[in-house]
Each structure stands twice: as C-alpha cells, then as structure tokens.
Scaffold this motif. Structure first.
Motif, mmCIF file in Angstrom:
data_model
loop_
_atom_site.group_PDB
_atom_site.id
_atom_site.type_symbol
_atom_site.label_atom_id
_atom_site.label_comp_id
_atom_site.label_asym_id
_atom_site.label_seq_id
_atom_site.Cartn_x
_atom_site.Cartn_y
_atom_site.Cartn_z
ATOM 1 N N GLN A 1 17.612 -52.581 15.095
ATOM 2 C CA GLN A 1 17.678 -54.036 15.173
ATOM 3 C C GLN A 1 17.709 -54.646 13.769
ATOM 4 O O GLN A 1 17.234 -54.036 12.798
ATOM 5 C CB GLN A 1 16.467 -54.576 15.937
ATOM 6 N N SER B 1 14.538 -52.062 28.771
ATOM 7 C CA SER B 1 15.927 -52.333 28.457
ATOM 8 C C SER B 1 16.587 -53.230 29.485
ATOM 9 O O SER B 1 17.548 -53.913 29.193
ATOM 10 C CB SER B 1 16.701 -51.016 28.332
ATOM 11 N N ASN C 1 11.560 -53.708 23.752
ATOM 12 C CA ASN C 1 11.855 -54.968 23.071
ATOM 13 C C ASN C 1 10.617 -55.848 23.110
ATOM 14 O O ASN C 1 9.891 -55.866 24.104
ATOM 15 C CB ASN C 1 13.014 -55.696 23.755
#
Length: 635
Positions: free
Chosen positions: A140, A6, A108
């Motif tokens: 997302q 993150s 991610n």
C-alpha cells in the motif's frame, strides 16, 4: 475498529476472537480481582501489563495511530491481563482500538495507522499467514512501520523462515519478545496457555517450552524466595527441574536474601497420568465446560440471550415491525462470582440443594427490609443491597444453567457413556465397551469423542489387541477419512494409543497397579457430594495425578510411591531435591506445576485436600476435547 478482510466483512475467529463482534460484551469484567490469594498473584499480572505497555509506548512515530494483529489464540489470554481499551492508541481521540487477527490472507485498517504490532506465538503456520498479510500491507502507499512481538520468546526457526520468505526486510528491528509466562485465572491458578505443549513434548520431541517453565518459576522465586523442597514426576518434569536448578545456581546469591514463603514445588508430567484428562468430569464447573466451553474464564450461553439495544436513529415503528434481535450472554466465571464460587467444585448431584440454600439466604436478606427502623440500619441495608442484587442476578443465571445441564445429564446417551467409562476404569465387560465405541463410530460422533474413549480403553488395559486395533482403525478411516491415520499415529507416539503384541493381562497393567496402590477407583460411593474423598469429582474415580501429589506431600510415603512406578517408563524420572535448614514461613504452601495441561476436575480435587494450600500452575487448562484435538492432524 475491527479491520476488514479483503471482501470488506469484519474479521472473526470463533469464540475467542469475536470479543467485540456479534456477541454482547460481558457486563462484569473477565479479569479476576485476585483477592484473598495465598500469595500475591496480581503482581504477575501487573508486571506483564507494565511490560506490554512499555513496549508499545517505546514506539513513537509521526502518526500516533497504532494497530494490533493478534494470534487468535492469544486474544483470550491477553483479556485476562489487560482490558480491551488498553490497545486504544493514546492521543488520537479514538474510542475503539484497531485490532485484527492472523487469520485471513489480507488485512485492511479503517484508519491510517503509523505502526502495526503483530503479537504471536512462534509457530510456523502463523508465520506463513503473517507473511501474506505483511506483503499486502507494505504494497500500500505509505505503509506503516511493522513490529513483530513473539510470545513468550522468538525462536531461530521463525527468524530463518521470515528471512527465507523475504519478510524480515519489512520488519522493524529488533524482533520483540513479550515474556507472558503466567496468566492469573483465579486466586490459586496460573496458566501459561501453551495449547500444544504436550504434543510438542511427546510427538514433536520439542522441549523448548520447558525453558519458559523454568524461567516462570525463577520469577516466582525472585519474589517469594528459593523453594526448598522440590519433587518431580515424569520425564519432562525432570528436565524442567534440571533447567531450574541451573538457573537457580546462577542467581543463588540474590535469591538467598529472600525469606522463602513457599514450602514445596512439585513438577508433574502429564504423560504420567493420561487417564484423568480422558474421563468425563462430574463437577458443576467440569460439566459447564463440557457442554458450553469455558474459555479464558468466559462462557457464551446461548439460552441466556439478551435483546440488542436499539440503534441510534432507528424509529420506534421500525423496531416494532421487526422481531427483537437477541445475542447470547457472555458470562465471566471465576471466584468473583459468589454463587459460582460456592458451587463450582461440587459434584453436580449436590448443586441443586446448594442453589436452593443460596436462594433462601438472599430471600432472608430481602425480608430484613420490612423490619428496618433506625436510620443506621437502613443505611447499612442499602449499602449492602447492590452486592445482594448482583448475587441474585448471578443466582438466576446459574439456576437456569444448572437446569439445562441436568437435562443433558439425564439423556440416555450421556448416561451410557458415563457407564462405559466406569466399566473401562473398573475393568468390567470389555466386549460391551468395544461395542459401544463401535456404535459411536457408526453414528459418526465427533472424532475427538471417539478417540477419547479408545485412548482411555487402551491406557487402562495397557494396549489394544492387534485385532481390536485393526478393526477400530478400519472403522475410523471409513467414517472419518484417511486423514485420521495421521492422527492415530500421533496418539501412538504420545502414548495415548498402544497395540499390545502379546495377550493382554489387564490385572497386571501399570494402571491396574496404580489403581490398587493409590485407591483410584471407589466402587461404591455412598455419597458423591462428599468432598472428603477426591473421587467425588468423577463419581468414583480419583485423578491419579492428584493422588500422587497428595502422597508426595507425606515424606514417609514418598519411597513407597516410587515403588509403584517400578516396571514403568517413568521410574527413572522420579526424584527430589531438599534444601535443609531453610526457614520457611509457609510450609503448608505447595506449588504444583502440571507440564502438558491440567483439567478442571484435577483443580477441584486438589482444592478438596484439607490442611494444605495449593497454587496450581499449568502449561494449559485442558479438557478431554482440546487435549485430544491438539494431537489431531488438520488437513
């Protein structure tokens, strides 16, 4: 590409998870070649790789980019099955796979992926972290398809937990399974790499891993026929045997068509011998692992640091201004390394002389070039040269490593610890042993190191007196915190720690009986480098497990062996099954399955037995540190 956490930094997870992080990739492959095997173990690696490939390729999406998020403790074992490039998505032009870890809360990916595979063992703590990551992914825009692959199989409790946490709705059905039963580590060594198997058996009362154990033997029998002679020693060993018998009975018609090529199978429960994992190994490989940690055939050696290559576009003048960056060398360790192969099982006292003789051998080969005249001789020499140069490079590394190990073994503290272990095993000076343990607690040695000695003392002497237990418990809580109380409780439940309610009579303890009956402790070893007596692996202590296995190979000694267990909890869990009349092509081949883990010293001891060939299977390759660590409560 590695995914970002993150905060944008590359993810990492210690030695195993940092496969492509700061550490330099090993020059040689960590995947063993598996040449000259007693049976073809590479077959099991191929089957596993093919199963994984088929599973991945069966998922087809409009976006072919695929990402993989791994249980951190599966990264290393999988590296012994498939190379890193295996996970590069086909047809995308990518040069690096998208790989992440079930470790951080959010994850991610650096590219837009169409599918994400979570590859994990069925553990509740991992499911909870995975749920947090999946919630982040599906939040997302245009989220990818998500698949969960359980290794070796999914469990009902994990499915219920995924449902309860509202995650199951985001997962593609069905939940997948990858039956990674056997991981080949060497020509005669397979591991299931289940790090918590012993704890699950003895503390949690969870014997579900035994189903995977029996299934793995069925795979072996499907290739090499029914194993006619089976012995079991210990509770979990008997349970595995019974599950196997049931599975074999259902498939007996098909299996009977294969001529058996394995003569014997021995299931051995780690609970029967809790002493051997707690004793310091004194072989080269054992000490190597003790000081530098061998994980999945790979060791990171800080003092063999190599310079980092110059980045593209970096000017020469800029390079000269900055100190040279160096990264630790990552050294693959298996029988493909000819030098390591020759010294790994030797007592460390004999390693220096052996490395010297290998040096002389290489020197003689190099000297031959001065006498070459004929074209055929020159051609033959240069054909052999790359192999000799690689051996020379390996030799240089092992000489450096052996030198550093020698420095560690000459330290006063190491020698005092070895002397204390030997005093405990021989029953000498218990007061001095307790005093040494107290000194370790006072100076706050690692808690695993302290608990290992306490457990060894407790098992050998059949328990601590109430006063000894109370005093050591108080000192441990004072030095390490109250969380240690939960860890002590786990050790008690597993049989590693025991309070004696009556006066301790060491001479009549179960260990003392086994020590005498199996000649476990050799008081005066005149030559610790002589491998004819397996006690060389601990310079005077022969692993009880290996002595039992050695005796069980002789049918005339089997009954007398069982008599040694009279009065112990294991006596009702020892037995055998013999299928008479079967034609066996290799009577001298024995599969030994350690349930709960096996040490490197035990493997060395088994390999020292002559006139017999062993294939060692285990739920986990353990050492004293990770064995005790698996029992600790982490708060």
């Amino acid at each position: 590409m590695l995914p970002s956490t993150s905060n944008g930094n590359p993810s990492s997870s210690g030695d195993e998870a940092n496969q492509q992080g700061k550490l330099k990739k090993p020059v040689k492959s960590v995947i063993p070649k598996l040449q000259n095997c007693t049976v073809n173990l590479s077959l099991f690696r191929k089957v596993a790789a093919d199963e994984l490939r088929e599973m991945i390729d069966s998922v087809q999406t409009a976006n072919p980019h695929k990402a993989f998020v791994f249980d951190p403790e599966l990264i290393g074992p999988l590296s012994l099955i498939v190379p890193y490039s295996f996970f590069i998505a086909k047809g995308t032009g990518a040069t690096e796979p998208e790989i992440g870890l079930i470790k951080q809360d959010k994850i991610n990916f650096k590219t837009n992926v169409g599918s994400v595979f979570y590859v994990t063992r069925p553990r509740i703590d991992l499911i909870k972290i995975m749920a947090s990551q999946i919630n982040h992914i599906v939040s997302q825009p245009s989220p990818p398809n998500i698949y969960i692959v359980f290794v070796p199989r999914r469990t009902l409790i994990c499915e219920v937990l995924l449902e309860k946490m509202n995650i199951l709705q985001h997962i593609q059905k069905p939940l997948l399974e990858f039956s990674l039963d056997f991981i080949p580590f060497d020509n005669d060594l397979l591991s299931m790499e289940l790090p918590y198997a012993f704890r699950e058996f003895e503390v949690d009362g969870d014997y579900s891993a035994l189903y995977s154990v029996a299934r793995s033997i069925m795979k072996l029998q499907s290739v090499y026929g029914i194993i006619p002679n089976i012995k079991y020693v210990g509770k979990s060993a008997k349970m595995a045997f019974e599950i196997l018998q049931e599975m074999t009975h259902k498939s007996e018609t098909n299996l009977n068509q294969i001529n058996p090529s394995i003569g014997n199978l021995i299931f051995f429960d780690r609970k029967v011998d809790l002493v051997s994992p707690l004793v310091t190994p004194l072989t080269y490989e054992g000490l190597f692992d003790l000081f530098y940690r061998i994980q999945n055939n790979l060791a990171t050696i800080p003092f063999l640091a190599q310079p980092v290559k110059k980045e593209e576009g970096e000017e020469e003048s800029q390079q000269q201004q900055q100190p040279v960056k160096r990264v630790p060398t990552r050294l693959p360790l298996n029988d493909d390394d000819e030098v390591f192969k020759q010294v790994r099982h030797m007592n460390f006292l004999g390693v220096g002389a052996k490395l010297g003789s290998i040096t002389e051998e290489i020197d003689r080969i190099y000297e031959k070039r001065k006498t070459l005249n004929a074209v055929d001789e020159i051609k033959s020499y240069f054909t052999l040269l790359p192999e000799v140069q690689q051996k020379h490079k390996d030799l240089t590394a092992h000489i450096t490593i052996a030198t550093e190990i020698k420095k560690e073994t000459l330290k006063q503290e190491f020698r005092r610890r070895i002397r204390t272990e030997q005093d405990i095993l021989s029953g000498e000076d218990p007061k001095a042993c307790i005093e040494y343990i107290e000194s370790c607690i006072i100076r706050q040695d690692s808690i695993t190191s302290v608990l290992r000695l306490i457990c060894l003392y407790s098992i050998v002497r059949n328990g601590l007196s109430q006063s000894e237990y109370d005093h050591l418990r108080q000192e441990i809580v004072h030095s390490y915190g109250h969380f240690a109380v939960l860890s002590l409780k786990n050790l008690e439940e597993a049989g590693l720690l025991k309070k004696s309610q009556s006066k301790i009579n060491w001479s009549s303890s179960p260990f003392a009986t086994m020590k005498k009956g199996l000649n476990l402790v050799v008081q005066e070893m005149t030559d610790e480098t002589n491998q004819k007596n397996m006690a060389y692996v601990h310079s005077g202590y022969a692993p009880m497990s290996c002595r039992i296995i050695q005796e069980s190979l002789n049918n005339s000694k089997w009954e007398s062996l069982k008599s040694l267990f009279k009065g112990t909890e294991h006596v009702e869990f020892i037995g055998e099954s013999v299928s008479p009349g079967m034609q066996i092509s290799s009577q001298d081949v024995t599969v030994v399955f350690f349930l709960g883990g096996c040490t490197l010293a035990e493997i060395s001891a088994l390999r020292s037995i002559t006139n017999h060939r062993f294939i060692v299977l285990t739920t986990k390759i353990i050492n004293s540190d990770n064995f005790i660590s698996s029992m600790l409560e982490k708060l």
